[in-house]
Design a protein around this motif. Structure first.
Motif, mmCIF file in Angstrom:
data_model
loop_
_atom_site.group_PDB
_atom_site.id
_atom_site.type_symbol
_atom_site.label_atom_id
_atom_site.label_comp_id
_atom_site.label_asym_id
_atom_site.label_seq_id
_atom_site.Cartn_x
_atom_site.Cartn_y
_atom_site.Cartn_z
ATOM 1 N N ARG A 160 -15.867 42.621 -46.286
ATOM 2 C CA ARG A 160 -16.912 42.286 -45.068
ATOM 3 C C ARG A 160 -16.789 43.667 -44.393
ATOM 4 O O ARG A 160 -16.124 44.280 -44.240
ATOM 5 N N TYR A 217 -13.446 35.790 -45.436
ATOM 6 C CA TYR A 217 -12.974 35.304 -44.297
ATOM 7 C C TYR A 217 -11.478 35.514 -44.121
ATOM 8 O O TYR A 217 -10.717 35.723 -45.051
ATOM 9 N N THR A 218 -11.050 35.839 -42.728
ATOM 10 C CA THR A 218 -9.706 36.119 -42.593
ATOM 11 C C THR A 218 -8.715 35.237 -42.402
ATOM 12 O O THR A 218 -7.522 35.437 -42.731
ATOM 13 N N PHE A 219 -9.099 33.956 -42.786
ATOM 14 C CA PHE A 219 -8.210 33.059 -42.993
ATOM 15 C C PHE A 219 -7.766 32.713 -44.422
ATOM 16 O O PHE A 219 -6.787 31.861 -44.725
ATOM 17 N N LEU A 220 -8.422 33.342 -45.076
ATOM 18 C CA LEU A 220 -8.016 33.293 -46.682
ATOM 19 C C LEU A 220 -7.440 34.656 -47.139
ATOM 20 O O LEU A 220 -8.020 35.830 -46.752
ATOM 21 N N ALA A 247 -13.518 29.537 -42.017
ATOM 22 C CA ALA A 247 -12.174 30.077 -42.578
ATOM 23 C C ALA A 247 -11.906 31.531 -41.681
ATOM 24 O O ALA A 247 -11.225 32.468 -42.627
ATOM 25 N N GLY A 248 -12.442 31.530 -40.579
ATOM 26 C CA GLY A 248 -12.121 32.725 -39.982
ATOM 27 C C GLY A 248 -13.036 33.865 -39.966
ATOM 28 O O GLY A 248 -13.047 34.704 -40.795
#
Lengths: 215, 143, 410
Positions: free
Chosen positions: A173, B53-56, C159-160
């Motif tokens: 990202r 995604y940061t929670f993954l 998911a953040g």
């Protein structure tokens, strides 16, 4: 299909409805620079090089994906537009590593050509750590030097839309975004064959045909 | 029509990656390969979603993931110290996991608990109004 | 009195887990009234008349957006409730869901009726996973009591990723993709989720609907100012005695909120609207909180005199840089460059040209970035350069002085 009328750089034009601003400008003989755009690929709109000024719009509009609307009044080369394009080229050059000027592979680099056209000198920006990835020579078909990638995604789209393979994807990202094969693995010759489509579509020297390394 | 159905199947991907994350503590390569096959997607597509995604996480994480909010409202209430307290208590730096696999420490962006700053999330639970005693007590109460 | 209890009328008064409490407090009456006495077009007309605008930050007129979706052709239309409250300093949607989830469900049912959607999603940020059970319970109870009448409401979790609060990135995320913004046009009301007509409304926007349909647009539009109707939930954080959610009539001043309500003292600056919000110095706190002047998501963060402006802007830019999706060049590369410049300034290593470079880059990003994140990222930089320029200049001056001493070998 009905026709759309608009004014580009003072010239009245009439094009087929649904035509993008970029296509309309080109039909009228105005050259708008592009980088991530390619006529054979779905527009992506990520490089913002093709921005133009549309009267009444507070921001510049990317011409490669915006359809021409009835009555638009457009400037493709106003001072505002040129300054913005210049800044974008500077930004893309900033995090770019490697002595491209001395590299024979860089002679065809579209970013360098644009920089020359827009009279962009050395960028006035810097980043804490420019992108650096080791050169990948694993594949007998494609040499990948991702430090030179400008993330225009032409290879990703070309692999999917032209080569019909779809083995390249975007991963990570933000500034860390990268074009990857599988889980950021070296290209393997089982899935990536000798089609060379991605190389053909790459605007820089990030993707090239492997050559004998000169000592 | 065929194309549309395929697109609709795709929309379950993020949820299924999250399930992997929740049940396994991370999204392994094997899990991504399996998902890629079942969704008829190139592995890169699954990897691209999992790394966005940061929670993954594609790397193994601790049983409990501590996320200390570092955004402005918490920063103004010394959230940097919260990280220090936890680091000292557990002997680990942000981004690391304890050797016993109990905790992973991360710093995160705004968790929407600014009225209870400084705040953190441990797994799905918000802890606000943190001080050294409270932090120590919370950490010791976890399995 | 600017303080109101309209949106927050049920907060703390009803059991958010019990639909009967909500029904006793006149819950679902607006929905029943709309369904039994008004056509979908009539509901849209009423919402247009009320002057309701989006409460998520962009402030688009709600009724006009609905009308576009209503008129769009397509067998499937979608309603999405944006509960991806990622904007720094914002927690009003959390507050509403925690205290009065049924008002949100009622609002969604009204919106779905108006635009003609049979399927709705609530996109809940990963950080709010602890609210999922409560929300799911509210949906199930509303269904069991027959209030949803065939409307299927599904919760989808993020998911953040801050960027997924941007509506096109949010739709990509629901579609199981990377949360990257899409270029516009097409706009969601004509082509959105799964390329079908889609309406995306913020939690608070939807929670306004039972009020508007219940008490009428004529009543509602008496609240507020010319272009800003109704009340708004504000989230006050930072250097204040009483951080929290406050409901104020639109048009109330920033001063009333931070001084009168939240008890701020010794104010240096207030940022309104989150990380890409506008920055106001202490002498500008008479500014009304309204769409005409400043509003955003309703985040209001106070910094007192002890705080450092350059550090504040540096941290803010680091946040935006970490949360940039990385798709478009101006935002991906531009925020990275800004972090480099602001980091040097913050560390006392600035050079005289830095401020000019920041302004040049800000201009380019605002003009060219693909979505709202990159377009608005330079705002805190530009606002602080306007109001606190001397702090930046002093920092550079000190850095130059220290370097020159070192060069002299002192």
């Amino acid at each position: 299909m009905s026709a759309t009328k608009a004014v580009i750089n003072g010239t009245e034009i009439k094009v087929k409805a649904g035509t993008t601003i970029l296509e309309a400008a080109r039909q009228a003989g105005f050259e708008v620079p592009t980088l991530c755009h390619h006529p054979e690929l779905t527009p992506s709109g990520n490089c913002r090089m093709c921005v133009v000024e549309v009267e009444g719009s507070p921001r510049l509009v990317a011409s490669c994906h915006t359809p021409l609307a009835q009555g638009m009044v457009i400037q493709t080369h106003s001072d505002k537009v040129l300054a913005a394009r210049k800044a974008v080229v500077e930004l893309l050059l900033t995090a770019h590593t490697g002595p491209c000027v001395n590299d024979s592979r860089a002679s065809a680099c579209e970013l360098h050509k644009l920089a020359a056209e827009l009279e962009v000198g050395p960028p006035r920006f810097q980043v804490q750590a420019p992108r650096f990835y080791p050169v990948e020579n694993d594949s007998p078909y494609v040499r990948r030097d991702m430090s030179r990638c400008i993330l225009c995604r032409r290879c990703v789209r070309a692999c999917r839309e032209v080569a019909k393979k779809g083995i390249l994807s975007m991963a990570y990202r933000g500034f860390q975004s990268k074009v990857v094969f599988e889980a950021d693995d070296p290209l393997n010759s089982e899935q990536c064959k000798d089609c060379g489509v991605c190389i053909e579509f790459c605007p820089t020297s990030a993707l090239s045909k492997p050559v004998e390394e000169v000592a | 029509m065929v194309k549309k159905q395929k697109a609709k199947a795709r929309d379950a991907l993020l949820g299924m990656i999250k399930e992997q994350q929740d049940s396994q503590g991370h999204v392994s390569r094997e899990a991504m390969e399996h998902l890629a096959r079942s969704f008829s997607l190139p592995l890169g597509e699954v990897y691209g979603v999992a790394t966005f995604y940061t929670f993954l996480s594609t790397k193994s994480q601790g049983r409990h993931v501590i996320r200390v909010c570092q955004s402005m409202p918490c920063h103004l209430k010394d959230s940097g110290q919260v990280v220090d307290w936890i680091s000292q208590e557990l002997c680990l730096e942000p981004g690391q996991t304890t050797p016993d696999g109990r905790f992973t420490l991360e710093v995160t962006n705004c968790i929407g608990a600014c009225d209870q700053a400084p705040a953190m999330l441990i797994d799905d639970v918000v802890y606000g109004g943190l001080d050294p005693q409270k932090v120590a007590q919370i950490l010791r109460s976890m399995d | 009195m600017p303080v109101k209890q309209l949106l927050s009328r049920n907060c703390g008064k009803i059991d958010p887990r019990n639909i009967d409490d909500f029904i006793k407090a006149k819950g679902f009456q607006s929905l029943e009234h709309a369904r039994s006495t008004m056509s979908p077009e009539g509901v849209i007309e009423e919402v247009k008349k009320s002057g309701l605008k989006g409460r998520g930050g962009a402030g688009f007129p709600c009724g006009a957006k609905w009308e576009l979706a209503r008129k769009s052709k397509g067998p499937n239309k979608y309603l999405i409730c944006n509960a991806d409250e990622g904007e720094v300093g914002t927690f009003k949607d959390r507050y509403l869901i925690q205290n009065d989830p049924f008002s949100l469900i009622e609002g969604m049912a009204i919106a779905a009726y108006a635009i003609g959607a049979a399927k709705a999603f609530i996109y809940l940020r990963a950080e709010y996973h602890y609210l999922k059970g409560l929300l799911a319970g509210a949906i199930t109870q509303s269904e069991q009591k027959g209030f949803l009448k065939g409307l299927d409401i599904e919760i989808r979790e993020g998911a953040g990723a801050y960027i997924c609060g941007e509506e096109s990135a949010l739709m990509n995320s629901i579609e199981g993709k990377r949360g990257e913004a899409r270029y516009k046009p097409p706009f969601p009301p004509t082509s959105g989720l799964f390329n079908e007509p889609t309406i995306i409304n913020n939690v608070e926007t939807l929670a306004n609907l039972p009020l508007i349909l219940g008490k009428g647009a004529a009543w509602y539009q008496k609240l507020g100012t010319g272009q800003s109707k109704g009340t708004k939930l504000f989230c006050v954080s930072g250097d204040v005695a009483r951080p929290g959610v406050y409901e104020l009539e639109l048009g109330s001043s920033l001063w009333e909120l931070v001084d009168g309500q939240a008890g701020a003292r010794d104010i240096k600056l207030v940022q309104v609207g989150g990380s890409t919000g506008r920055v106001f110095p202490a002498d500008r706190l008479d500014t009304p909180l309204a769409y005409e002047s400043v509003l955003g998501s309703g985040a209001v963060m106070v910094l007192d005199q002890s705080r450092d402006v350059v550090e504040f802007v540096h941290r803010t830019m680091k946040f935006l840089n970490e949360e940039s999706c990385g798709q478009c060049a101006p935002c991906r590369e531009g925020t990275e460059v800004m972090v480099e410049i602001l980091g040097r300034l913050d560390a006392g290593q600035g050079v005289p040209g830095d401020l000019r470079t920041l302004e040049y880059l800000s201009q380019a990003m605002m003009l060219t970035a693909l979505c709202g994140l990159g377009q608005a990222a330079p705002l805190p930089v530009l606002d602080t350069l306007e109001h606190f320029r001397s702090e930046y200049e002093n920092r550079i001056g000190q850095a130059v002085f220290i370097r020159s001493l070192k060069a002299l070998g002192a």
